[in-house]
Design a protein around this motif. Structure first.
Motif, PDB file in Angstrom:
ATOM      1  N   TRP A 247       0.843  -1.194   0.000  1.00 53.96           N
ATOM      2  CA  TRP A 247       0.000   0.000   0.000  1.00 53.96           C
ATOM      3  C   TRP A 247       0.881   1.248   0.000  1.00 53.96           C
ATOM      4  O   TRP A 247       0.636   2.191  -0.752  1.00 53.96           O
ATOM      5  CB  TRP A 247      -0.917  -0.013   1.231  1.00 53.96           C
ATOM      6  CG  TRP A 247      -1.899   1.108   1.233  1.00 53.96           C
ATOM      7  CD1 TRP A 247      -3.129   1.110   0.644  1.00 53.96           C
ATOM      8  CD2 TRP A 247      -1.725   2.390   1.839  1.00 53.96           C
ATOM      9  NE1 TRP A 247      -3.730   2.318   0.838  1.00 53.96           N
ATOM     10  CE2 TRP A 247      -2.910   3.130   1.567  1.00 53.96           C
ATOM     11  CE3 TRP A 247      -0.706   2.993   2.569  1.00 53.96           C
ATOM     12  CZ2 TRP A 247      -3.082   4.443   2.017  1.00 53.96           C
ATOM     13  CZ3 TRP A 247      -0.884   4.294   3.007  1.00 53.96           C
ATOM     14  CH2 TRP A 247      -2.060   5.008   2.731  1.00 53.96           C
TER      15      TRP A 247
ATOM     16  N   ASN B  47      -6.608  -4.629  -1.671  1.00 52.98           N
ATOM     17  CA  ASN B  47      -6.512  -3.391  -0.883  1.00 52.98           C
ATOM     18  C   ASN B  47      -6.578  -2.176  -1.786  1.00 52.98           C
ATOM     19  O   ASN B  47      -7.249  -1.188  -1.475  1.00 52.98           O
ATOM     20  CB  ASN B  47      -5.187  -3.354  -0.126  1.00 52.98           C
ATOM     21  CG  ASN B  47      -5.332  -3.942   1.248  1.00 52.98           C
ATOM     22  OD1 ASN B  47      -6.368  -3.779   1.870  1.00 52.98           O
ATOM     23  ND2 ASN B  47      -4.322  -4.641   1.701  1.00 52.98           N
TER      24      ASN B  47
ATOM     25  N   THR C  19      -6.063  -0.912   5.337  1.00 54.02           N
ATOM     26  CA  THR C  19      -5.147  -1.853   4.698  1.00 54.02           C
ATOM     27  C   THR C  19      -4.540  -2.797   5.714  1.00 54.02           C
ATOM     28  O   THR C  19      -4.524  -4.020   5.538  1.00 54.02           O
ATOM     29  CB  THR C  19      -4.013  -1.096   3.991  1.00 54.02           C
ATOM     30  OG1 THR C  19      -4.573  -0.217   3.058  1.00 54.02           O
ATOM     31  CG2 THR C  19      -3.065  -2.053   3.298  1.00 54.02           C
TER      32      THR C  19
END
Lengths: 193, 183
Positions: free
Chosen positions: A57, A123, A133
């Protein structure tokens, strides 16, 4: 707060990665023969999954998105996962040589556990923020650990049970997985959407 | 395009550095002394030292559980080398474990061999070739002369032969050996 709790419940039970989304079946069947190895694998996967989800992420948000390189997501995430797995392998080798020996080839094979890549990609797809996340990755790994340990415990019982010859070995394992999967579908009504 | 290549390269470099640091930080140290002792031992895997092979004997020496004079195939040369490496006093070969002789290999009398495979199972270095109910033979270059195949043979068809010096195997006597014999 409820939203975060919902993510956890959703990933652990309702959308369990192994039994509902059918991701990561290889280690699920591979290391579930003994409860101890299953627990070791569960903790290693938990660490890898959570860390790689968060790192993916971060890389996506602060490197790929500003440069409009989203099409490199899969490639980059595989790189991130490989690094995290390598790091985990080193740490396990150093801290617990016994576990390292028991997990054997399945430890580097976490890299190819599709649940890990799946979580990282989902995600981004579901546009989660940082905390979401983390919870999504952590929940997914908890769900994985839960069913892996449950399944290992069941397989230990099955080992001593009187299974008809045609069903021995992998067949009974797969049938058990199917039954578990049906049981987990019962959670589908727990959360709407 | 250029941005993509640069971004991936930078990312890869960062990860590479991270892994490199991890490799140093979490380095698993094997015992280097064991490797050094193992390198001195003759690797016959004969088990005359009462250990399963040369490596376990090396580990036992490193831990101080075994003495350095238990290796008959190595003889005085190995004892002196070990004494030198470990800083201990050299001592004569312990006769309990056997005596140091000329290097030998075994041969199978192929007329007598019944193909029972017992010697194959006994061989620590896989130097015997054969299958059940077929004649066996010894690969001479692989045989370490440990003689472990002789006791299991039910028809006593395995014989010890010395490895004579031939034109191909003759070498100048090494100064080290001469030193050993005069010592």
């Amino acid at each position: 707060m409820t939203e975060y709790a919902l993510i956890l419940v959703s990933t652990i039970l309702v959308n369990n990665f192994v039994l509902v989304k059918f991701l990561g079946l290889c280690p699920f069947l591979g290391v579930s023969r003994k409860l101890e190895t299953a627990m070791g694998m569960a903790s290693a996967t938990t660490f890898v999954l959570t860390l790689s989800a968060v790192l993916s992420w971060v890389v996506n948000t602060y490197l790929l998105a500003p440069l409009q390189l989203e099409y490199l997501q899969t490639l980059t995430f595989i790189l991130v996962i490989a690094v995290v797995v390598q790091l985990t392998e080193m740490i396990v080798h150093k801290t617990s040589p016994l576990l390292y020996k028991v997990l054997g080839i399945y430890l580097p094979l976490i890299t190819t556990n599709c649940a890990v890549l799946g979580v990282a990609l989902l995600n981004i797809q579901q546009e989660h923020n940082f905390i979401q996340t983390f919870l999504y990755g952590f929940g997914a790994s908890l769900g994985f650990s839960l069913v892996l340990i449950l399944f290992a415990a069941m397989r230990e019982r099955i080992m001593v049970a009187d299974v008809p010859t045609p069903f021995k070995g992998a067949s009974i394992a797969l049938i058990t997985t199917g039954l578990m999967s049906m049981a987990f579908m019962g959670f589908a009504g727990l959360i709407k959407g | 395009m250029l941005a993509a290549i640069l971004a991936l390269a930078i990312l890869a470099i960062i990860f590479g550095l991270l892994l490199g640091y991890g490799a140093i930080k979490f380095k698993v140290e094997g015992d280097p002394v064991v490797d050094q002792i193992d390198a001195i031992l003759p690797q016959t895997q004969c088990g005359q030292c009462t250990f399963a092979g040369c490596r376990p004997y090396a580990e036992a020496i490193a831990k101080g559980e075994a003495d350095i004079n238990q290796c008959p195939p190595g003889g005085e040369t190995v004892i002196l080398a070990l004494a030198d490496l470990l800083g201990r006093d050299p001592k004569p070969l312990n006769a309990e474990h056997g005596t140091h002789g000329e290097k030998t290999v075994v041969i199978i009398d192929e007329q007598v061999c019944i193909g029972c495979t017992l010697c194959i199972q006994a061989c620590p270095v896989d130097a015997i070739l054969g299958a059940a109910k077929h004649m066996h033979t010894v690969i001479k270059s692989e045989c370490t002369g440990c003689n472990l195949c002789i006791p299991p043979c039910p028809v006593d068809c395995i014989h010890i032969v010395p490895v004579g010096t031939t034109l191909q195997t003759w070498t100048w006597p090494s100064p080290r050996d001469e030193h050993v014999h005069s010592a």
